[in-house]
Scaffold this motif. Sequence first.
Motif, PDB file in Angstrom:
ATOM      1  N   THR A  10      18.551  23.823 103.997  1.00 25.30           N
ATOM      2  CA  THR A  10      19.098  23.584 102.666  1.00 25.30           C
ATOM      3  C   THR A  10      18.572  24.618 101.679  1.00 25.30           C
ATOM      4  O   THR A  10      17.548  25.251 101.917  1.00 25.30           O
ATOM      5  CB  THR A  10      18.766  22.152 102.183  1.00 25.30           C
ATOM      6  OG1 THR A  10      19.472  21.880 100.989  1.00 25.30           O
ATOM      7  CG2 THR A  10      17.284  21.960 101.955  1.00 25.30           C
ATOM      8  N   GLN A  11      19.266  24.759 100.579  1.00 28.10           N
ATOM      9  CA  GLN A  11      18.862  25.647  99.491  1.00 28.10           C
ATOM     10  C   GLN A  11      18.188  24.792  98.418  1.00 28.10           C
ATOM     11  O   GLN A  11      18.712  23.739  98.058  1.00 28.10           O
ATOM     12  CB  GLN A  11      20.108  26.334  98.903  1.00 28.10           C
ATOM     13  CG  GLN A  11      19.845  27.325  97.818  1.00 28.10           C
ATOM     14  CD  GLN A  11      19.318  28.643  98.352  1.00 28.10           C
ATOM     15  OE1 GLN A  11      19.551  28.989  99.501  1.00 28.10           O
ATOM     16  NE2 GLN A  11      18.589  29.353  97.531  1.00 28.10           N
ATOM     17  N   VAL A  12      17.017  25.217  97.935  1.00 28.83           N
ATOM     18  CA  VAL A  12      16.332  24.488  96.860  1.00 28.83           C
ATOM     19  C   VAL A  12      15.928  25.458  95.763  1.00 28.83           C
ATOM     20  O   VAL A  12      15.740  26.651  96.004  1.00 28.83           O
ATOM     21  CB  VAL A  12      15.076  23.732  97.371  1.00 28.83           C
ATOM     22  CG1 VAL A  12      15.446  22.662  98.372  1.00 28.83           C
ATOM     23  CG2 VAL A  12      14.047  24.676  97.943  1.00 28.83           C
ATOM     24  N   ASP A  13      15.800  24.925  94.555  1.00 30.59           N
ATOM     25  CA  ASP A  13      15.337  25.709  93.414  1.00 30.59           C
ATOM     26  C   ASP A  13      13.853  25.484  93.157  1.00 30.59           C
ATOM     27  O   ASP A  13      13.265  26.158  92.335  1.00 30.59           O
ATOM     28  CB  ASP A  13      16.119  25.327  92.153  1.00 30.59           C
ATOM     29  CG  ASP A  13      17.595  25.688  92.283  1.00 30.59           C
ATOM     30  OD1 ASP A  13      17.905  26.726  92.900  1.00 30.59           O
ATOM     31  OD2 ASP A  13      18.434  24.926  91.787  1.00 30.59           O
ATOM     32  N   ALA A  14      13.258  24.519  93.845  1.00 31.80           N
ATOM     33  CA  ALA A  14      11.858  24.147  93.617  1.00 31.80           C
ATOM     34  C   ALA A  14      10.923  25.207  94.185  1.00 31.80           C
ATOM     35  O   ALA A  14      11.179  25.764  95.253  1.00 31.80           O
ATOM     36  CB  ALA A  14      11.570  22.802  94.274  1.00 31.80           C
ATOM     37  N   ASP A  15       9.820  25.451  93.471  1.00 32.66           N
ATOM     38  CA  ASP A  15       8.838  26.422  93.957  1.00 32.66           C
ATOM     39  C   ASP A  15       7.540  25.772  94.396  1.00 32.66           C
ATOM     40  O   ASP A  15       6.673  26.432  94.957  1.00 32.66           O
ATOM     41  CB  ASP A  15       8.567  27.500  92.903  1.00 32.66           C
ATOM     42  CG  ASP A  15       8.043  26.932  91.604  1.00 32.66           C
ATOM     43  OD1 ASP A  15       8.057  25.698  91.419  1.00 32.66           O
ATOM     44  OD2 ASP A  15       7.625  27.732  90.749  1.00 32.66           O
ATOM     45  N   THR A  16       7.378  24.471  94.161  1.00 37.56           N
ATOM     46  CA  THR A  16       6.203  23.723  94.607  1.00 37.56           C
ATOM     47  C   THR A  16       6.652  22.408  95.225  1.00 37.56           C
ATOM     48  O   THR A  16       7.790  21.972  95.023  1.00 37.56           O
ATOM     49  CB  THR A  16       5.245  23.395  93.439  1.00 37.56           C
ATOM     50  OG1 THR A  16       5.909  22.491  92.542  1.00 37.56           O
ATOM     51  CG2 THR A  16       4.779  24.643  92.702  1.00 37.56           C
ATOM     52  N   VAL A  17       5.735  21.773  95.949  1.00 37.71           N
ATOM     53  CA  VAL A  17       6.034  20.460  96.520  1.00 37.71           C
ATOM     54  C   VAL A  17       6.363  19.475  95.402  1.00 37.71           C
ATOM     55  O   VAL A  17       7.324  18.710  95.498  1.00 37.71           O
ATOM     56  CB  VAL A  17       4.863  19.952  97.390  1.00 37.71           C
ATOM     57  CG1 VAL A  17       5.070  18.492  97.781  1.00 37.71           C
ATOM     58  CG2 VAL A  17       4.707  20.820  98.634  1.00 37.71           C
ATOM     59  N   ALA A  18       5.591  19.497  94.312  1.00 38.55           N
ATOM     60  CA  ALA A  18       5.838  18.571  93.193  1.00 38.55           C
ATOM     61  C   ALA A  18       7.241  18.760  92.624  1.00 38.55           C
ATOM     62  O   ALA A  18       7.950  17.782  92.361  1.00 38.55           O
ATOM     63  CB  ALA A  18       4.790  18.763  92.103  1.00 38.55           C
ATOM     64  N   ALA A  19       7.649  20.013  92.439  1.00 38.87           N
ATOM     65  CA  ALA A  19       8.985  20.282  91.906  1.00 38.87           C
ATOM     66  C   ALA A  19      10.062  19.787  92.863  1.00 38.87           C
ATOM     67  O   ALA A  19      11.087  19.240  92.441  1.00 38.87           O
ATOM     68  CB  ALA A  19       9.144  21.771  91.619  1.00 38.87           C
ATOM     69  N   LEU A  20       9.827  19.953  94.162  1.00 41.30           N
ATOM     70  CA  LEU A  20      10.784  19.481  95.157  1.00 41.30           C
ATOM     71  C   LEU A  20      10.899  17.958  95.134  1.00 41.30           C
ATOM     72  O   LEU A  20      12.002  17.413  95.150  1.00 41.30           O
ATOM     73  CB  LEU A  20      10.386  19.954  96.554  1.00 41.30           C
ATOM     74  CG  LEU A  20      11.309  19.497  97.682  1.00 41.30           C
ATOM     75  CD1 LEU A  20      12.701  20.097  97.530  1.00 41.30           C
ATOM     76  CD2 LEU A  20      10.711  19.855  99.030  1.00 41.30           C
ATOM     77  N   VAL A  21       9.759  17.279  95.082  1.00 37.96           N
ATOM     78  CA  VAL A  21       9.782  15.809  95.045  1.00 37.96           C
ATOM     79  C   VAL A  21      10.504  15.337  93.783  1.00 37.96           C
ATOM     80  O   VAL A  21      11.336  14.423  93.839  1.00 37.96           O
ATOM     81  CB  VAL A  21       8.352  15.225  95.133  1.00 37.96           C
ATOM     82  CG1 VAL A  21       8.354  13.730  94.844  1.00 37.96           C
ATOM     83  CG2 VAL A  21       7.759  15.499  96.513  1.00 37.96           C
ATOM     84  N   THR A  22      10.237  15.976  92.654  1.00 35.24           N
ATOM     85  CA  THR A  22      10.922  15.620  91.403  1.00 35.24           C
ATOM     86  C   THR A  22      12.420  15.844  91.546  1.00 35.24           C
ATOM     87  O   THR A  22      13.223  14.993  91.161  1.00 35.24           O
ATOM     88  CB  THR A  22      10.360  16.432  90.223  1.00 35.24           C
ATOM     89  OG1 THR A  22       9.010  16.050  90.013  1.00 35.24           O
ATOM     90  CG2 THR A  22      11.153  16.187  88.953  1.00 35.24           C
ATOM     91  N   GLN A  23      12.790  16.972  92.116  1.00 41.55           N
ATOM     92  CA  GLN A  23      14.193  17.304  92.320  1.00 41.55           C
ATOM     93  C   GLN A  23      14.883  16.283  93.219  1.00 41.55           C
ATOM     94  O   GLN A  23      15.994  15.841  92.946  1.00 41.55           O
ATOM     95  CB  GLN A  23      14.255  18.691  92.955  1.00 41.55           C
ATOM     96  CG  GLN A  23      15.529  19.447  92.785  1.00 41.55           C
ATOM     97  CD  GLN A  23      15.379  20.845  93.342  1.00 41.55           C
ATOM     98  OE1 GLN A  23      15.233  21.011  94.559  1.00 41.55           O
ATOM     99  NE2 GLN A  23      15.400  21.840  92.481  1.00 41.55           N
TER     100      GLN A  23
END
Length: 108
Positions: A10-23
Amino acid sequence: MRVTINGEATQVDADTVAALVTQRTGRALSPDGTPADGGRLGLAVAVNDEVVPRRNWQATALTEGATIEIVTATQGARNECQHTVINHAIINHAIHRTGRPAPGDRRA
């Protein structure tokens, strides 16, 4: 960036684990990884077969091609038991995917 989450590229815009979880959850996180709303998340995250402690989510960068496992705790699991269930789920997934134990797996 392209990553694999729970076996799906998948494509994600998150740069950290926290940003990914928030996303992924739509919930803001405090710096220690707990939900800003005071509720419970019931998630564990592993990056490249290494469990990332919640307190390290903000500081753990994601990189192109990373393999990420997001595991949701099941109802009824609590405290130490919950961590054991989550860790075993990540380890079992890693073994199934790679055919070898995850780093740090101390099971016989």
